[in-house]
Design a protein around this motif. Sequence first.
Motif, short mmCIF file in Angstrom:
data_model
loop_
_atom_site.label_atom_id
_atom_site.label_comp_id
_atom_site.label_asym_id
_atom_site.label_seq_id
_atom_site.Cartn_x
_atom_site.Cartn_y
_atom_site.Cartn_z
N PRO A 139 0.84 -1.21 0.00
CA PRO A 139 0.00 0.00 0.00
C PRO A 139 0.87 1.26 0.00
N ILE A 140 0.41 2.29 -0.67
CA ILE A 140 1.16 3.56 -0.69
C ILE A 140 0.21 4.70 -0.33
N LEU A 141 0.70 5.61 0.52
CA LEU A 141 -0.03 6.80 0.93
C LEU A 141 0.78 8.00 0.46
N VAL A 143 -5.24 6.63 8.68
CA VAL A 143 -3.80 6.80 8.45
C VAL A 143 -3.02 5.77 9.27
N LEU A 144 -3.35 5.63 10.54
CA LEU A 144 -2.63 4.67 11.37
C LEU A 144 -2.85 3.24 10.88
N ASP A 145 -4.07 2.92 10.46
CA ASP A 145 -4.34 1.57 9.95
C ASP A 145 -3.48 1.27 8.73
N TRP A 146 -3.35 2.25 7.83
CA TRP A 146 -2.51 2.04 6.64
C TRP A 146 -1.04 1.84 7.04
N LEU A 147 -0.56 2.66 7.97
CA LEU A 147 0.84 2.52 8.39
C LEU A 147 1.07 1.17 9.06
N GLU A 148 0.12 0.76 9.90
CA GLU A 148 0.24 -0.53 10.57
C GLU A 148 0.15 -1.69 9.58
N ASP A 149 -0.50 -1.43 8.44
CA ASP A 149 -0.63 -2.46 7.41
C ASP A 149 0.58 -2.50 6.48
N GLY A 150 1.61 -1.70 6.80
CA GLY A 150 2.85 -1.74 6.03
C GLY A 150 2.93 -0.76 4.89
N THR A 156 3.06 12.60 14.04
CA THR A 156 3.39 12.40 15.46
C THR A 156 2.12 12.47 16.31
N ASP A 157 1.27 13.46 16.03
CA ASP A 157 0.02 13.59 16.78
C ASP A 157 -0.89 12.37 16.56
N ILE A 158 -0.94 11.87 15.33
CA ILE A 158 -1.76 10.70 15.03
C ILE A 158 -1.28 9.48 15.81
N LEU A 159 0.02 9.28 15.85
CA LEU A 159 0.57 8.14 16.58
C LEU A 159 0.29 8.25 18.07
N LYS A 160 0.31 9.46 18.59
CA LYS A 160 0.03 9.66 20.02
C LYS A 160 -1.45 9.47 20.34
N TYR A 204 9.09 5.40 16.05
CA TYR A 204 8.24 4.76 15.03
C TYR A 204 8.51 5.36 13.66
N LEU A 205 8.46 6.70 13.58
CA LEU A 205 8.68 7.38 12.30
C LEU A 205 10.13 7.24 11.85
N GLY A 206 11.06 7.24 12.80
CA GLY A 206 12.46 7.03 12.45
C GLY A 206 12.70 5.66 11.85
N ALA A 207 12.04 4.65 12.42
CA ALA A 207 12.16 3.30 11.89
C ALA A 207 11.57 3.21 10.48
N MET A 208 10.46 3.91 10.25
CA MET A 208 9.86 3.93 8.92
C MET A 208 10.83 4.55 7.91
#
Length: 603
Positions: free
Chosen positions: A459-461, A544-551, A571-575, A588-592
Motif C-alpha cells: 500500500p502507498i499513501l 492513516v494509522l491503519d494504513w501505516l500498521e498495514d505496512g 506524530t500527533d496521530i501516533l500519540k 516509530y517514524l524514524g524506523a519507517m
Amino acid sequence: MSVFDFQKLGLTEEQWSRIKELANSLSPEQSLWLSGYFAGIDSRLREPGHPVEQALEDEASSRCVTILFGSETGNSRELASALGNALREDGHKVSMQDMAVYKPRQLKSEHEVLIVTSTHGEGDPPATALNFFEFLESKKAPELSHLRYSVLALGDSTYDQYCEAGKRLDRRLEQLGAMRLVDRVDCDVDYEDAAADWMRMVTDRLKKSNDQAYRGGGAADVLSSSNPASAAIFDQSNPFNASVIDNFVLTGRGSSKETRHVELSVEGARLEFEPGDALGMFARNDPRLVERVIGALGLAAESEVVIDGEPCRLDAALSERFELTSGTTRFINKWAELTDAEELNALRGKEQASERAAFLEQNHIIDIVSRFPATGVDPDDFVAGLRRMRPRLYSIASSPAFAPDEVHLTVATVRYPLNGDERTGIATGHVAGLCETEAVLPVYIQPNPRFRLAPDDVPILMVGAGTGVAPFRAFMQEREARGSSGRSWLVFGERNFHTDFLYQTEWQQWLADGTLSQMDVAFSRDQSAKAYVQHRLAERSRDVLDWLEDGATLYVCGGRNLAPAIHATLTDILKQEGGHSDVSAAEYLGAMQSDGRYQIDVY
C-alpha cells in the motif's frame, strides 16, 4: 612512558630497534596511516583465538576509504560517485554511503572518511542528513583521534551561512580529535573546478600516505568525462536536447497562479529513469533582459568574453552561461569595485549581511547596474561577478512504462512585481514564455533513489501539495501499466477547487478503475479557515494509522514547509490513535524512514 620503558610493554631489544628504524624512515603521512593500521590490528587481536597473521591479513584487506554524502538535489551524490571511481582507479577499496542510511556510530571504526555535503538555506544540512548531524554534534559522538578526514562543502554564496553545513562537520570532527587529510574546500553553485581541485588533493594525499601505485586518471578526469561503465550517455555535463511536444496551462481561468504541463520528447537519448526521479533542465535568460543589461553596461552584444579559456560573444554568455536575475554578494563586491558607489561599498563585509540581503531582495542585477552606472566596463570584469547558470530540477510527472521516449513535467510559473516591472523565475519564465512546440531544452536525468515506488503489492499513501503531485502521477501511471494490486491513497492540496485541481480527470479515472483506491483533497482558499493536506490527514487519523500498521509506504512531496507540518501531524496521530509517547512516536517514524517506508522529496 619514556623511550627506555619499552621492556615494560614486553618488547625485546630487537623489536624496539626495528620499531625505531622504521619510525625514522616514515613520512608524517605514513606514520599517521600506520597508527590507524595498528589500531585495527589491536582490535582484531583482542578477539579470542585470532592469530597475528590473520589479524594482519584482515586489516590489510578490510581497510577502505569511506565516502559520505549529504544531498538535496543530487550534486553531492554525483561528486561522491566521481570521487569513489577515481579512488578505485588508484587501487583503493571504497565504501560510498548516503548520510541518510549511514550509522554514525561506525565512525569509531573508520580510518579515512571523505565527506561531500550541501547546505540548505541559512546553514541547514540536507534534510536526509539531519540524524547524522545531530549525532555527531551530540555528546554521544565518539573520540576520533584515529580518523583522517576531509570535507567538500557545497553551498550558495548568496546566503550568509555559505557552506555552513560542511563547516559544521569540519569543526566538529576536529573537536573530536580527527586529523584533516586535506583542508576543507567550499564550493559555490559553479562548483566543478573547486570540486575537481579538492579531489586531486585528496587522491594525491591518499596515494602518497598509502604508498599506492598511481595509475593516472584521477578525480578531475572522472568528474569531467563520461564513464561508460557507470554513467549515462547524457548527463549534467552533456545534456540531451529534448524537443517540446506540448506546453499548456493546467490551471483554470481566474486562478491566482499559473501551473503548466510540459511534455518533452527524449526519443533517441536512451535516458533511463524511474518514477520518483527528477529532470535537470538548463534554461536561458529572457532575451529582453539580456538586451537591457547589455544596454545598461554600454557594451555591444558582439563584445567578447573568455569562459573557461574559450572566447564567447557577450550576448550568448549572458543568455546561456550566467544567471542574470538575482544578485549575489559576489556581484555586490565586484560592482562596488567597478563603480566605487558609496551605497554599495557600505553593503560589503560580514557585518552588513542583513542589510545586504534586504538590498538584494529588492534589487536584481538590472536594477543595480542601472542605478549605479559604470563607464568603460570590461565585459570580463562584469561576468566575473556573476554566477554560472545552474540546472533546475523538476520531479518527473510521467512513467517510462506509460509514455516511452517522453518526459512530462508540472511547472509552476514564478512571477512577481519588482521596481515597476514584472519579473519571472529564470527557468519557469523560460518555459512559460519561450518554449513553444518544437523548441529545444537541454536536459538530463537526476536519479532520486530516496524516492522510489514501493513493490506492486505494498500500500502507498501519497501526500502532495501543488506541483508536489507530479511524482504521484508517475506512480499511478506505473502502477496502471504494471497492473499492481497494492492499495493507493492520494492526499492532494492546492488553492482553489475550480481552478487548481491539477490532473483532476486523470485522478478520477484512476479512482474509477481501481488504480487509485481513495483520494482526499484540501483546497486552502475555498473557505474562510484555510485547510491544508495535514488537516485532511488529521481528519482521517484512524485510517492513516491503519494504513501505516498495514505496512504502507508514505510519500511526502511539495514545498519545504510541507515536510515538518506532515511530520508533526503524523506524530500527533501516533500519540492520539496509537497511544505513543513523543519518544516512541519519534522512534516509530524514524524506523519507517530507515526502512524506506517514509520518503520525503521537498524543494
